[in-house]
Design an enzyme around this catalytic site. Structure first.
Site, PDB file in Angstrom:
ATOM      1  CE  LYS A   1     -16.924  21.850  11.024  1.00 48.10           C
ATOM      2  NZ  LYS A   1     -15.670  22.112  10.312  1.00 48.10           N
TER       3      LYS A   1
ATOM      4  CB  SER B   1      -0.975  -0.024   1.171  1.00 41.83           C
ATOM      5  OG  SER B   1      -2.150   0.710   0.851  1.00 41.83           O
TER       6      SER B   1
END
Length: 272
Positions: free
Chosen positions: A144, A92
């Site tokens: 948010k 990765s």
């Protein structure tokens, strides 16, 4: 004061055939130390090339990208070669970093690949209910508090987070395609998150050679035009006192705080 092997106290090299050996070990959470070391070796005329030994499952998206970009910049500005030697794992984000090098060596049994992105966090809403606690949020916009651990994701939030993941995935694929000189569609066929052995990675074009760390050093010496046995230099080891530990100066080096992110959501190029 600690001096690197092959250098005098005046900073003048005692050997002009040096290869710098850097290690990228464990989960990648920060890039600063590695980047600083790379910059330092870029300024040293005696250092002709660099070998980066990677033994990492990856880590933070931005940190992995910063190290990759630092290697590319180092190569462009210094004209020095960078060779990667993969240890047990270079997956990765670890593989992302490797794509910045001139050449990649892997052992046949190295675990590499895992091209993809993962985000995870905990949902502790049921625990709050059990404790008879309420989570109160006042926010300025719909997203948010997206990913709040106090409640399940909404359908909109799932789409929102998937779009972020897809964008970071596209960045990963583009980097591999560019670094390995492969077509985008070819990389995508390999980039479903799975890992490969070094032997498989060589066959698929994800690495250049099968070989050991010493093979990588020999290649770095040859690419740099070094005749004879090169001198390997490594960054000086850091020394910490009890006072440093008490004051928190050595937390990152001792892995006491491996993830400095303040968010409970972490987007990572990480093999799980």
């Amino acid at each position: 004061i600690v001096y690197l092997a092959g250098e005098s106290s005046s900073g003048l090299s005692l050997s002009g055939n040096q290869i710098a050996s850097l290690e990228l070990e464990g989960v990648i959470s920060d890039s600063r130390e590695f980047v600083d070391q790379l910059k330092d070796y870029g300024k040293r005329a005696a250092v002709k090339s660099v070998v980066v030994r990677i033994n990492s499952p990856g880590g933070g998206v931005a940190a992995s990208q910063e190290i990759y970009e630092a290697i590319k910049k180092f190569r462009a500005e210094t004209k020095k070669k960078v060779v990667v030697s993969m240890g047990s794992v270079a997956a990765s984000g670890g593989y992302y970093v490797a794509c910045g090098a001139d050449r990649i060596f892997a052992n046949p049994g190295t675990i590499t690949g895992s091209i993809g992105v993962i985000a995870e966090w905990y949902n502790y809403g049921d625990l709050l209910q059990w404790a008879k606690m309420q989570n109160i949020v006042i926010k300025s916009g719909t997203f948010k508090d997206a990913g709040s651990g106090t409640r399940p994701l909404t359908a909109e939030e799932k789409v929102y987070f998937q779009s972020l993941i897809n964008n970071m995935y596209d960045q990963f694929v583009s980097t591999v395609a560019s670094g390995r000189k492969m077509k985008d569609e070819v990389v995508r066929k390999l980039a479903d998150g799975r890992v490969y052995t070094g032997q498989e990675a060589k066959a698929d074009g994800l690495v250049d050679e099968l070989g050991t760390y010493q093979d990588a050093v020999d290649a770095a010496a040859k690419m740099a035009g070094i005749a004879g046995e090169p001198k390997i230099v490594t960054p000086p080891k850091k020394n910490f006192s009890i006072l440093d530990i008490l004051l928190g100066e050595s937390r990152s080096a001792l892995s006491l705080n491996s993830d400095r992110s303040q968010s409970h959501i972490r987007f990572q190029y990480l093999w799980r």
